[in-house]
Design a protein around this motif. Structure first.
Motif, PDB file in Angstrom:
ATOM      1  N   GLY A   6      10.583 -11.869  46.249  1.00 46.09           N
ATOM      2  CA  GLY A   6      11.156 -13.333  45.393  1.00 46.09           C
ATOM      3  C   GLY A   6       9.684 -13.956  44.912  1.00 46.09           C
ATOM      4  N   ILE A   7       9.546 -13.871  43.225  1.00 51.17           N
ATOM      5  CA  ILE A   7       8.800 -14.721  43.041  1.00 51.17           C
ATOM      6  C   ILE A   7       8.911 -16.175  41.995  1.00 51.17           C
ATOM      7  CG2 ILE A   7       7.002 -14.654  40.953  1.00 51.17           C
ATOM      8  CD1 ILE A   7       6.972 -11.541  40.880  1.00 51.17           C
ATOM      9  N   VAL A   8       8.717 -16.928  42.512  1.00 48.61           N
ATOM     10  CA  VAL A   8       8.710 -18.613  42.063  1.00 48.61           C
ATOM     11  C   VAL A   8       8.159 -18.400  40.589  1.00 48.61           C
ATOM     12  CG1 VAL A   8       9.172 -20.960  42.192  1.00 48.61           C
ATOM     13  CG2 VAL A   8       9.350 -19.512  43.888  1.00 48.61           C
ATOM     14  N   CYS A   9       9.536 -18.133  39.207  1.00 46.32           N
ATOM     15  CA  CYS A   9       9.340 -18.741  37.662  1.00 46.32           C
ATOM     16  C   CYS A   9       9.376 -20.143  37.680  1.00 46.32           C
ATOM     17  CB  CYS A   9      10.065 -17.567  37.933  1.00 46.32           C
ATOM     18  SG  CYS A   9       9.547 -15.818  37.910  1.00 46.32           S
ATOM     19  N   VAL A  10       9.578 -20.766  38.432  1.00 45.14           N
ATOM     20  CA  VAL A  10       9.649 -22.173  37.579  1.00 45.14           C
ATOM     21  C   VAL A  10       8.530 -22.601  36.216  1.00 45.14           C
ATOM     22  CG1 VAL A  10      11.558 -23.004  39.106  1.00 45.14           C
ATOM     23  CG2 VAL A  10       9.041 -23.305  39.484  1.00 45.14           C
ATOM     24  N   ASN A  33      16.731 -20.377  39.915  1.00 46.28           N
ATOM     25  CA  ASN A  33      18.204 -21.197  40.459  1.00 46.28           C
ATOM     26  C   ASN A  33      17.844 -20.654  41.580  1.00 46.28           C
ATOM     27  OD1 ASN A  33      18.592 -21.862  37.820  1.00 46.28           O
ATOM     28  ND2 ASN A  33      19.080 -19.969  37.479  1.00 46.28           N
ATOM     29  N   ARG A  34      19.038 -21.818  42.820  1.00 44.36           N
ATOM     30  CA  ARG A  34      19.040 -21.951  44.224  1.00 44.36           C
ATOM     31  C   ARG A  34      20.214 -19.922  44.621  1.00 44.36           C
ATOM     32  NH1 ARG A  34      21.987 -26.459  47.129  1.00 44.36           N
ATOM     33  NH2 ARG A  34      21.512 -25.220  48.358  1.00 44.36           N
ATOM     34  N   SER A  35      20.323 -19.929  43.848  1.00 47.40           N
ATOM     35  CA  SER A  35      21.799 -18.525  43.530  1.00 47.40           C
ATOM     36  C   SER A  35      20.826 -17.119  43.317  1.00 47.40           C
ATOM     37  CB  SER A  35      22.418 -18.176  42.462  1.00 47.40           C
ATOM     38  OG  SER A  35      21.652 -18.878  41.239  1.00 47.40           O
ATOM     39  N   ASP A  36      18.740 -17.248  43.319  1.00 47.38           N
ATOM     40  CA  ASP A  36      18.324 -16.645  42.412  1.00 47.38           C
ATOM     41  C   ASP A  36      17.795 -16.555  44.666  1.00 47.38           C
ATOM     42  OD1 ASP A  36      18.973 -16.224  40.696  1.00 47.38           O
ATOM     43  OD2 ASP A  36      17.164 -17.489  39.904  1.00 47.38           O
ATOM     44  N   ILE A  37      17.648 -16.959  45.231  1.00 49.89           N
ATOM     45  CA  ILE A  37      17.286 -16.704  46.940  1.00 49.89           C
ATOM     46  C   ILE A  37      18.319 -15.947  47.897  1.00 49.89           C
ATOM     47  CG2 ILE A  37      16.110 -17.610  48.692  1.00 49.89           C
ATOM     48  CD1 ILE A  37      15.780 -21.019  46.737  1.00 49.89           C
ATOM     49  N   THR A  38      18.128 -14.717  47.625  1.00 50.56           N
ATOM     50  CA  THR A  38      19.437 -14.461  47.973  1.00 50.56           C
ATOM     51  C   THR A  38      18.568 -13.591  49.469  1.00 50.56           C
ATOM     52  OG1 THR A  38      18.306 -12.115  47.044  1.00 50.56           O
ATOM     53  CG2 THR A  38      19.866 -13.350  45.949  1.00 50.56           C
ATOM     54  N   LEU A  57       9.826 -29.841  39.529  1.00 47.43           N
ATOM     55  CA  LEU A  57      10.875 -28.740  39.500  1.00 47.43           C
ATOM     56  C   LEU A  57      11.380 -27.888  40.565  1.00 47.43           C
ATOM     57  CD1 LEU A  57       9.034 -26.577  36.420  1.00 47.43           C
ATOM     58  CD2 LEU A  57      11.263 -28.003  36.209  1.00 47.43           C
ATOM     59  N   LEU A  58      11.083 -27.401  41.231  1.00 46.55           N
ATOM     60  CA  LEU A  58      11.447 -26.982  42.382  1.00 46.55           C
ATOM     61  C   LEU A  58      12.566 -28.625  43.640  1.00 46.55           C
ATOM     62  CD1 LEU A  58       8.019 -25.826  44.371  1.00 46.55           C
ATOM     63  CD2 LEU A  58      10.507 -24.488  42.872  1.00 46.55           C
ATOM     64  N   HIS A  59      11.852 -29.226  42.985  1.00 42.16           N
ATOM     65  CA  HIS A  59      12.797 -30.245  43.408  1.00 42.16           C
ATOM     66  C   HIS A  59      14.176 -30.263  42.640  1.00 42.16           C
ATOM     67  CE1 HIS A  59       9.566 -31.588  46.131  1.00 42.16           C
ATOM     68  NE2 HIS A  59      10.680 -32.252  46.741  1.00 42.16           N
ATOM     69  N   ASP A  60      14.409 -30.523  41.989  1.00 41.42           N
ATOM     70  CA  ASP A  60      14.790 -30.446  40.397  1.00 41.42           C
ATOM     71  C   ASP A  60      16.559 -30.044  40.230  1.00 41.42           C
ATOM     72  OD1 ASP A  60      14.072 -33.178  39.794  1.00 41.42           O
ATOM     73  OD2 ASP A  60      13.102 -32.510  37.480  1.00 41.42           O
ATOM     74  N   LEU A  61      15.483 -29.123  40.400  1.00 39.80           N
ATOM     75  CA  LEU A  61      16.194 -27.533  40.694  1.00 39.80           C
ATOM     76  C   LEU A  61      16.951 -27.157  41.777  1.00 39.80           C
ATOM     77  CD1 LEU A  61      13.941 -24.752  38.474  1.00 39.80           C
ATOM     78  CD2 LEU A  61      16.370 -26.334  37.431  1.00 39.80           C
ATOM     79  N   ARG A  62      16.245 -28.019  42.537  1.00 43.45           N
ATOM     80  CA  ARG A  62      17.044 -28.169  44.382  1.00 43.45           C
ATOM     81  C   ARG A  62      16.465 -27.028  44.993  1.00 43.45           C
ATOM     82  NH1 ARG A  62      22.987 -28.485  45.126  1.00 43.45           N
ATOM     83  NH2 ARG A  62      22.980 -27.798  42.946  1.00 43.45           N
ATOM     84  N   THR A  66      15.353 -24.588  50.402  1.00 43.85           N
ATOM     85  CA  THR A  66      15.826 -23.599  51.000  1.00 43.85           C
ATOM     86  C   THR A  66      14.468 -22.929  51.209  1.00 43.85           C
ATOM     87  OG1 THR A  66      18.066 -23.558  49.935  1.00 43.85           O
ATOM     88  CG2 THR A  66      16.731 -21.303  50.307  1.00 43.85           C
ATOM     89  N   LEU A  67      13.765 -22.647  50.387  1.00 49.39           N
ATOM     90  CA  LEU A  67      11.963 -22.315  49.818  1.00 49.39           C
ATOM     91  C   LEU A  67      11.559 -22.438  51.206  1.00 49.39           C
ATOM     92  CD1 LEU A  67      11.085 -22.309  46.320  1.00 49.39           C
ATOM     93  CD2 LEU A  67      11.886 -20.215  47.990  1.00 49.39           C
ATOM     94  N   LYS A  68      11.229 -23.783  51.417  1.00 50.26           N
ATOM     95  CA  LYS A  68      10.702 -24.417  52.759  1.00 50.26           C
ATOM     96  C   LYS A  68      10.794 -23.904  54.151  1.00 50.26           C
ATOM     97  CE  LYS A  68       9.479 -28.453  55.138  1.00 50.26           C
ATOM     98  NZ  LYS A  68       7.929 -28.252  55.376  1.00 50.26           N
ATOM     99  N   GLU A  69      12.740 -23.805  54.224  1.00 52.16           N
ATOM    100  CA  GLU A  69      12.710 -22.892  55.259  1.00 52.16           C
ATOM    101  C   GLU A  69      12.888 -21.453  55.581  1.00 52.16           C
ATOM    102  OE1 GLU A  69      17.731 -23.382  57.463  1.00 52.16           O
ATOM    103  OE2 GLU A  69      17.432 -23.396  55.572  1.00 52.16           O
TER     104      GLU A  69
END
Length: 203
Positions: A6-10, A33-38, A57-62, A66-69
């Motif tokens: 997974g590449i964070v693309c924000v 988006n959150r749904s991309d974190i499968t 953006l990581l906070h705004d897009l929620r 999830t990424l921190k976890e």
């Protein structure tokens, strides 16, 4: 087995990481988006860019929690430049505040990162865009010199427990690893040597 990365693309320079991982036969999943974190993501890339914008953006897009976890649970993670700032336990923002008014300076310091990597970093410590440079640095893990391209790079000013220094420049750490996290102040994705991407998918 083909790795799913997974590449964070924000925001920032994520496409070069995709090209590097494509060359290694990985399947890249662009996280916007959150749904991309499968559940089938094996590893994570936090690219360079603007750490303040990425944090917001990581906070705004929620995406943030999830990424921190995932990182805290041991997901192999490669972070470059701004990505390193997001991982750092402590951020010293004074490196790029000269000439800014108080309001702008406060915004620069408003980077809420994951704080999972036991280092302190200073933003833009190697200078602005015009101060960018390329060099070769020895990496004992690789057993050879590796190319290193610095663009508005942060400086790691201190390393805490469990952090292994992989590369140094002028006696400062520029590449480190702590368990599942690999972080570089420079941009390995801009050079042809894929050592750090290979290390990521080997974890």
């Amino acid at each position: 087995m083909k790795k799913h990365v997974g590449i964070v693309c924000v925001q920032g320079a994520f496409i070069e990481h995709k090209h590097a991982l494509d060359a290694l036969g990985c399947t890249c999943i662009e996280i916007r988006n959150r749904s991309d974190i499968t559940s089938d993501i094996d590893a994570l890339v936090l690219p360079g860019g603007e750490s303040t914008a990425q944090s917001r953006l990581l906070h705004d897009l929620r995406l943030f929690d999830t990424l921190k976890e995932r990182i805290e649970q041991g997901m192999p993670t490669l972070a470059t430049c701004a990505g390193l700032i997001l991982l750092a336990k402590t951020i010293d923002g004074t490196g790029d505040l000269q000439g800014l008014n108080e309001s702008a300076a406060n915004k620069r310091l408003a980077v809420e990162g994951f704080q999972t990597l036991n280092v302190c970093v200073q933003r833009n410590a190697y200078g602005r865009q015009l101060s960018s440079f390329h060099t070769q640095l020895y990496c004992a893990r690789a057993g050879r010199e590796l190319p290193a391209t610095f663009i508005r790079a942060p400086r790691i000013t201190s390393c805490g427990a469990h952090v292994e220094v992989l590369m140094q420049y002028n006696e400062s750490a520029v590449a480190v690893q702590q368990d599942n996290q690999i972080a570089c102040t420079f941009h390995p994705e801009l050079d042809s040597d894929l050592f750090f991407h290979k290390t990521l998918i080997s974890l």
